[in-house]
Design an enzyme around this catalytic site. Structure first.
Site, short mmCIF file in Angstrom:
data_model
loop_
_atom_site.label_atom_id
_atom_site.label_comp_id
_atom_site.label_asym_id
_atom_site.label_seq_id
_atom_site.Cartn_x
_atom_site.Cartn_y
_atom_site.Cartn_z
N GLU A 35 0.87 -1.18 0.00
CA GLU A 35 0.00 0.00 0.00
C GLU A 35 0.91 1.23 0.00
O GLU A 35 1.80 1.34 0.83
CB GLU A 35 -0.91 0.03 1.23
CG GLU A 35 -1.86 1.22 1.22
CD GLU A 35 -2.77 1.28 2.44
OE1 GLU A 35 -3.55 2.24 2.54
OE2 GLU A 35 -2.67 0.38 3.30
N ARG A 260 6.25 -13.02 9.41
CA ARG A 260 6.80 -11.69 9.14
C ARG A 260 8.16 -11.56 9.81
O ARG A 260 8.53 -12.36 10.66
CB ARG A 260 5.86 -10.59 9.65
CG ARG A 260 5.58 -10.67 11.12
CD ARG A 260 4.68 -9.55 11.60
NE ARG A 260 5.35 -8.26 11.52
CZ ARG A 260 4.74 -7.10 11.70
NH1 ARG A 260 3.45 -7.07 11.94
NH2 ARG A 260 5.41 -5.98 11.63
N LYS A 270 4.78 1.12 9.94
CA LYS A 270 4.80 2.34 9.13
C LYS A 270 4.16 3.51 9.88
O LYS A 270 4.58 4.64 9.73
CB LYS A 270 4.09 2.10 7.79
CG LYS A 270 4.95 1.40 6.77
CD LYS A 270 4.39 1.53 5.37
CE LYS A 270 3.28 0.59 5.08
NZ LYS A 270 2.88 0.58 3.65
#
Length: 548
Positions: A35, A260, A270
């Site tokens: 994104e 992850r 983020k």
């Protein structure tokens, strides 16, 4: 394309099974779908390597796709930075797409779901919806709008698209099962009203698809075979499959989840990284202390070291935290045969060799890399007055201290044996100058074997040197031992503008990496000018990573 092929893992085992059965006609199509709402970080680097290297291994293709379904947070700046990061890592996408490329198709498929009785327009607000949804211990209950007529939902959905309603006034929800044990299957929202201009479509749309609805459809439209996601999407997989099935795609992709990347002393959020930027705690997204790919690139890490690190840590099914020492080991291991050596004095003190000829300068041969002879040699200056590290002298040396103290002899690297004879102090009692004598018979490279010394130190000639600014870094976040939580480290950067480096450093270009003898690896930063060189510390020389 690079030649490295990543080692086999459980994802590749699954792909091998699919190829044996001919599930996708032996095709392997992957994608990296960020994104564009911030800069990528080292965790994304692992996903980039996995997706692109998997496609490479199987002779398939990998797309870059921007999941730009939330115009409030997205920006062209992030789109550009993501492309730069992927290219820097050494990868080339086969096709580049945006979720917004498919907004018309997604809308048509949503209409299709309504017509099938699989979606409805809801008028519950966010708070009411949360209450109706229940929790992991309590089943949800149906919205009062769940059974509204299909024609009414079709009309309202079109009016939503036409901008007749305010943000949050209505949503389109999938009609699945409000009593499902999987909370993500309790009639999730698939469209919301958002009167916000989009960075690509402008004001064409005022309704936008939710990520969980858009993502599987994008994969299916592009013909992705294996959708590789991190573990937090495991519980979303049933809806992923539902969305592709109910919109009637013939060849649904297979979603596979992997662990992850979490690193000690690094933040991978983020949202938190953006806060650091906005609050001015760092100089920007590419601050060398940041976990962003642009930050570690500016810090001096190489793309090879990141790819090697990603391969070394492997692909796991369970989340775990990797010691940052393993990342630091990867860059040391990569640079040890690449970076040229230079002598740099970070905390200089003058050494005067009393018996060396006044005004004379000689040039000595020095290797550029002790592990890579192909990097050749250079000439370093030697003169009566030199600079050495202040820590290389002790007025009252402890046991097993083999560097400079009165009466002790050391080797100056690539030069001569020098014996410390005396020192001078200022009015505050600080040592300001060291004196010594050299033995001209002990020149390096002449085969002198008359006696041995235990200590070797480096130096820079006071006749030929360059002053530079050196930025040394500590971790941006450190563990608070009392609370067990990571906290922002106020002392994560130290700027030293008194560094003295041998004059050969004048030839360096921005981005060149060096090993400063006994100090660490450094890179010439873009803040440098011809008159003012600036070096970022990449990593120290001490390796705390135990490969075993």
């Amino acid at each position: 394309m690079m030649e490295e092929i990543i080692m086999n893992n459980f994802i590749h085992d699954k792909i091998d099974e699919d190829n044996k059965t001919g599930k996708y006609n032996n095709k392997v199509y992957t994608r990296f779908p960020p994104e564009p709402n911030g800069y990528l970080h080292i965790g994304h680097a692992k996903a980039i390597c996995l997706n692109f290297m998997t496609a490479l291994k199987y002779g398939g293709k990998c797309n870059l796709r921007f999941d730009d379904t939330n115009p409030v947070k997205e920006d062209v700046e992030y789109v550009d930075s993501i492309q730069e990061d992927i290219k820097w890592l050494g990868f080339k996408w086969d096709e580049m797409h945006y979720a917004s490329d498919y907004f018309d198709t997604m809308y048509e498929l949503a209409v299709k779901l309504i017509k099938k009785g699989k979606a409805y327009v809801d008028e519950l607000n966010a708070e009411q919806m949360k209450e109706y949804k229940g929790d992991f211990n309590t089943p949800g209950k149906n919205s009062p709008y769940r059974d509204r007529p299909i024609e009414e939902s079709l009309d309202l959905f079109e009016r939503m698209k036409n901008g007749e309603f305010q943000d949050g006034q209505m949503t389109l929800r999938a009609k699945i099962d409000m009593s499902s044990p999987n909370i993500y299957m309790r009639d999730p929202v698939i469209y919301r009203i958002l009167h916000s201009s989009h960075h690509r479509t402008g004001d064409k749309w005022c309704i936008y698809p939710m990520y969980d609805y858009a993502h599987p459809l994008e994969d299916a439209i592009e013909g992705i075979t294996h959708s590789l996601c991190t573990l937090e999407f495991e519980e979303h997989r049933p809806f992923y499959n539902w969305a592709v099935q109910e919109t009637e795609f013939e060849m649904p992709p297979t979603q596979i989840e992997f662990a992850r990347l979490d690193l000690t002393n690094m933040v991978m959020s983020k949202r938190l990284l953006r806060r650091l930027v906005e609050e001015g705690k760092v100089s920007g997204w590419d601050d060398p202390r940041m976990s962003t790919i642009s930050g570690i690139r500016r810090r001096g890490y190489t793309p090879e070291s990141i790819r090697n690190f990603a391969e070394e840590i492997g692909i796991a099914k369970a989340n775990s935290t990797v010691d940052i020492a393993q990342l630091e080991h990867a860059i040391r291991d990569d640079l040890k045969g690449k970076a040229e050596i230079r002598m740099a004095i970070l905390d200089p003190i003058k050494l005067i060799i009393d018996n060396y000829p006044e005004g004379e300068v000689e040039y000595l041969d020095a290797e550029n890399n002790m592990e890579n002879e192909t990097l050749g040699t250079r000439k370093i200056a030697f003169s009566k007055e030199l600079y050495i590290e202040r820590s290389d002298f002790e007025e009252n040396p402890p046991k097993k201290y083999y560097r400079f103290f009165v009466g002790n002899e050391v080797r100056l690297r690539n030069a001569y044996f020098v014996k410390c004879t005396s020192f001078e102090k200022d009015e505050n009692g600080n040592v300001t100058v060291i004196h010594g004598t050299y033995d001209p018979e002990t020149k390096s490279g002449t085969g002198f074997t008359g006696r041995k010394v235990k200590g070797t130190i480096h130096f820079v000639s006071a006749k030929e040197f360059v002053k530079a600014e050196v930025r040394q870094y500590d971790y941006l976040f450190k563990m608070n031992e009392e609370t067990g939580e990571y906290e922002y480290n106020e002392n994560s950067i130290n700027v030293n503008d008194n560094c003295i480096i041998e004059r050969t450093i004048e030839e360096a270009k921005v981005g060149d990496r060096f090993q400063f003898i006994r100090n660490g690896y450094y890179i010439l930063d873009r803040d440098s000018t011809k008159e003012h060189l600036v070096f970022n510390e990449i990593v120290g020389l001490k390796d705390n990573f135990n490969k075993k």
